[in-house]
Enzyme design. Structure first.
Site, PDB file in Angstrom:
ATOM      1  N   SER A 238       8.548   2.861  -2.936  1.00 41.44           N
ATOM      2  CA  SER A 238       8.561   4.081  -2.116  1.00 41.44           C
ATOM      3  C   SER A 238       9.968   4.629  -1.957  1.00 41.44           C
ATOM      4  O   SER A 238      10.847   3.971  -1.395  1.00 41.44           O
ATOM      5  CB  SER A 238       7.963   3.791  -0.736  1.00 41.44           C
TER       6      SER A 238
ATOM      7  N   ASP B  39       3.064  12.063  -7.121  1.00 39.65           N
ATOM      8  CA  ASP B  39       2.490  13.256  -6.486  1.00 39.65           C
ATOM      9  C   ASP B  39       1.668  14.102  -7.463  1.00 39.65           C
ATOM     10  O   ASP B  39       1.082  15.110  -7.074  1.00 39.65           O
ATOM     11  CB  ASP B  39       3.609  14.132  -5.904  1.00 39.65           C
TER      12      ASP B  39
HETATM   13  C1  S3P Z   1       9.010  11.483  -1.566  1.00 42.24           C
HETATM   14  C2  S3P Z   1       8.572  10.253  -1.978  1.00 42.24           C
HETATM   15  C3  S3P Z   1       7.177   9.959  -2.342  1.00 42.24           C
HETATM   16  C4  S3P Z   1       6.380  11.245  -2.565  1.00 42.24           C
HETATM   17  C5  S3P Z   1       6.640  12.272  -1.512  1.00 42.24           C
HETATM   18  C6  S3P Z   1       8.110  12.641  -1.480  1.00 42.24           C
HETATM   19  C7  S3P Z   1      10.422  11.668  -1.208  1.00 42.24           C
HETATM   20  O1  S3P Z   1       6.568   9.247  -1.287  1.00 42.24           O
HETATM   21  O2  S3P Z   1       5.002  10.960  -2.626  1.00 42.24           O
HETATM   22  O3  S3P Z   1       5.879  13.449  -1.755  1.00 42.24           O
HETATM   23  O4  S3P Z   1      10.872  12.823  -1.099  1.00 42.24           O
HETATM   24  O5  S3P Z   1      11.126  10.657  -1.048  1.00 42.24           O
HETATM   25  P1  S3P Z   1       6.637   7.621  -1.207  1.00 42.24           P
HETATM   26  O6  S3P Z   1       8.020   7.228  -0.987  1.00 42.24           O
HETATM   27  O7  S3P Z   1       5.745   7.282  -0.048  1.00 42.24           O
HETATM   28  O8  S3P Z   1       6.078   7.167  -2.514  1.00 42.24           O
END
Ligand code: S3P
Length: 763
Positions: free
Chosen positions: A487, A635
């Site tokens: 993440s 995404d």
């Molecule tokens: C993001 C990380 C992702 C993504 C989100 C934006 C970011 O989430 O799905 O739309 O800007 O760091 P996760 O870190 O939960 O995977």
């Protein structure tokens, strides 16, 4: 009658506020139709009492207090603020000793006064102490009308009531007052006395003072009140509250003198800034002020309604938003999609913490990133714009943020909430982060747990859900953290907290995730190290402002990539798209499926690689999506599922359980949508198998889809219409504005047949 168990409620002061309380209790059934409970009122005006009885609001009353006190279990003081002391003195004289001790059978006294410190001090003088059964409160509701005749049973419905218990107050007494207001359908909050007075001075007392003053000034200038004949709606809106009860307001300004004067000082400084701008003809300065105010005003609406920022704005204008996508259409042209959401969030965050002025180009004017921008304004950062993607952030330095005056509302934005958690854990002040209904269901333990290991003090709701209450003033220490899931939000959150921590903060990721935070930190002169799967930084440094050019969002471009990939005859160019290697899973997956897709004009802007993406139709084939591509396309799966449904053969996705905790459970939401248009599929816990349409020109049918308020589900099914046999109707689409304002208009320019419809919502 809900939880109001009082045998007799005595309302002291039967005006608009007291009368409306009685009316609301009656509307809730209190004391009606053989139900226990009696409402009596005391008012110096016998006519008001008689009217209250005639209107059916009260069972009886008197102009004298003493005869009514006996037998009353709950006493509500609804007299003007300056009359509170004499009423309390009288009460102290007639209430039997010990009856205000806060125990269950005892009497509870509450009030509705608009200031709290002065009333607390009255109580102290009247009773000689703060009785445990006294619960000070303030319903934030009113009207410029007055008198019992104006009573309104809905006056408190969905309005806030602030209770200000002190350490002496008995919790059981607070519960009884809560039950009273719950019956009136009010939303109950608790606050400290001083904070209440400061907040109300700014949000209520100051606006009343200005309205009184403006109308008085104009009235003096024009004795015959001629100008009022020509007054337009703006005058009416601004001055409505100048019709409020003069005595009540005199009392409030006497009682809350200091807090009102402090807010008036701020206001005068603001007016003089604006005056200077007008005097100097400084259009830019005026624009910056008006712009900030206009955004803040829209944000305020959404905060009150606790719905997403832009979505709320749109709903107000238009009602609920549905997309109707007719089958067929073509995909051709050259377009530029809006700025990258992840980078836009970070540009404001780092810009705000930097020394100097950060100029951002290409900023996403979508609801999510605007929520971040607004939150920093709430923390005292001057931000100009956005104007056509241009934002100027006047950085305040690592320790320059100020405590916001209330919870920070981040709407639908998971990125904002998780990154804020890290950044705010290191501040000197307390904060609370709240979001819309969707965000309130999403897991925050993934950031709260490691932040606690760093020494942060964070409370979450049950199951680690929002709101997040973050205690400031903690000394953070760096940690070495092995992330249990891939993440970027968790990684970024910890790096931001790490800026404030002693020593090194190290984060190991199980698979590569987007690295915009690391790149932007480096661009702002902050050293971030990486070796293999681990990145780290040392706390205590500073950030130097640097210009940011936000590329177009590959996640938004994806909808058009898939549109072109599935539609025979397509030929499309998407300009200036961010192709950061940690984001290009969608390009890799589409190429593996056989898409005719190539990059041109590759170059770098401000540390991020960009290119124009050129795509032409070629038949797609089902594949087993390589698991290492999942975090790189996290995404993009809603759109990729549509590509799979339009392909030859079956596509299999595994290792994607994270999709279940996005803005919706995207595996299930997409599966339900695919089922609605007749696409064969099998759902798994961590993925899905989708059987493609094969060579059929019409790949599937039409149908009605519930997007569940998830922007990407909504946009994916618009794209699906290109190969559908019938119309696809998609409900609950207002949140498309979180990431892609203007989506349907842009879709039409390349040849999709989509229109928007709104049903009016009842006010
Ligand atoms: C993001 C990380 C992702 C993504 C989100 C934006 C970011 O989430 O799905 O739309 O800007 O760091 P996760 O870190 O939960 O995977």
């Amino acid at each position: 009658m809900g939880g109001v168990r009082e045998s007799r409620i005595l309302i002291v002061g039967l005006g608009l506020i007291g009368g409306s309380l009685a009316a609301a209790l009656r509307a809730a059934g209190y004391g009606l139709e053989n139900r226990p409970g009696e409402i009596v009122a005391c008012d110096p005006d016998a006519g008001e009492i008689a009217l209250g009885i005639e209107m059916g609001l009260i069972d009886g009353g008197d102009t004298r207090l003493a005869p009514l006190v006996e037998g009353a279990s709950l006493i509500v003081l609804a007299v003007p603020v300056l009359a509170m002391e004499s009423v309390m003195v009288e009460l102290a004289g007639v209430l039997p000793g010990g009856s205000l001790d806060g125990t269950a059978p005892g009497v509870v006294v509450t009030d509705v006064g608009s200031t709290k410190a002065a009333i607390r001090d009255c109580a102290l003088r009247a009773f000689g102490r703060l009785p445990a059964g006294l619960v000070l409160g303030h319903p934030i509701a009113g009207s410029e009308k007055s008198g019992v005749v104006a009573s309104n049973p809905r006056l408190y419905a969905n309005h806030k009531v602030i209770l200000t218990p002190v350490p002496e107050t008995a919790p059981a007494a607070v519960d009884r007052v809560r039950a009273l207001w719950r019956a009136c359908r009010a939303e109950i909050l608790e606050m400290e006395v001083e904070r209440h007075d400061q907040v109300l001075a700014r949000t209520s007392h100051l606006p009343h003072l200005l309205a009184f003053s403006l109308v008085d000034t104009l009235a003096r200038q024009d004795e015959r009140l001629d100008i009022f004949r020509y007054a337009a709606g703006g005058f009416r809106d601004f001055t409505r509250i100048a019709g409020s009860d003069p005595v009540m307001w005199r009392d409030i300004f006497i009682a809350n003198r200091d807090a009102v004067l402090a807010s008036l000082d701020d206001f005068e400084a603001g007016v003089s800034r604006l005056r200077q701008a007008v005097e100097a003809g400084d259009g830019d300065a005026m624009l910056a002020i008006f712009d900030r105010a206009s955004h803040a005003r829209h944000y305020f609406d959404s905060l009150l309604n606790q719905t997403s920022y832009q979505a709320e704005y749109q709903m107000q204008q238009q009602g609920r938003l549905t997309f109707l996508a007719s089958p067929g259409g073509r995909v051709a042209g050259r377009i530029r999609v809006p700025g990258d959401k992840s980078i836009s969030h970070r540009s404001i965050m780092l810009g705000a913490l930097a020394e100097g002025v950060t100029e951002v180009k290409g900023f996403l004017e979508g609801e999510d990133s605007l929520a971040t921008l607004q939150a920093f304004r709430e923390m005292g950062v001057a931000i100009e714009g956005p104007h056509q993607g241009r934002v100027i952030v006047h950085g305040v330095g690592m320790h320059g943020l100020k405590a916001p005056s209330g919870p920070l509302y981040v709407g639908n934005a998971g990125t904002a909430m998780r990154l804020f958690a890290g950044l705010l854990a290191g501040q000197a002040f307390d904060t609370e982060l709240i979001g819309d209904a969707s965000l309130t269901k999403r897991p925050m333990g993934r950031v709260a747990d490691p932040l606690r290991l760093m020494g942060a003090v964070i409370d979450t709701a049950e199951g680690g859900r929002p709101p997040l209450k973050i205690r400031g003033g903690q000394r953070l220490k760096g940690i070495d953290y092995d992330m249990p899931m891939a993440s970027a939000q968790v990684k970024s959150c910890l790096l931001l907290a790490g800026l404030y921590a002693d020593g090194e903060t190290r984060v190991r990721e199980p698979a590569p995730t987007r690295d915009h935070t690391e790149r932007m930190l480096a661009g702002f002169g902050y050293e971030v190290h990486r070796k293999g799967d681990t990145c780290w930084l040392e706390g205590g440094g500073t950030l130097a402002a640097a210009p940011i050019d936000v590329p177009s969002d590959i996640s938004s471009a994806t909808f058009f990539l898939v549109a072109a990939a599935i539609t025979p005859g397509s030929n499309l160019v998407l300009e200036h798209v961010g192709i950061n290697p940690t984001r290009i899973g969608v390009i890799n997956v589409l190429k593996l499926m056989g898409a005719d897709l190539w990059l041109v004009n590759e170059h770098e802007v401000g540390g991020e690689p960009v290119a124009d993406l050129h795509i032409r139709y070629a038949p797609l084939h089902g594949i087993d999506i390589p698991e290492d591509q999942v975090p790189l396309a996290i995404d993009e799966f809603p759109a990729l599922f549509i590509a799979a449904a339009s392909a030859i053969g079956t596509t299999r996705l595994r290792g994607a359980e994270e999709l279940r905790v996005k803005e919706s459970d995207r595996i299930q939401a997409m599966a339900d949508g695919l089922a609605a248009i007749g696409v064969e599929h099998t759902v798994l816990e961590d993925g899905i198998d989708i059987v493609g349409a094969g060579e059929r020109e019409v790949a599937y049918g039409g149908g009605r889809i519930d997007s569940l308020g998830d922007h990407r589900i909504a946009m994916a099914f618009v794209i699906a219409s290109l190969r559908a046999g019938d119309e696809i109707i998609i409900d609950d689409c207002a949140n498309v504005a979180t990431s892609f304002p203007g989506f349907t208009a842009l879709a039409r320019t390349v040849g999709l047949k989509v229109r928007e419809e709104t049903d009016e919502v009842a006010p």
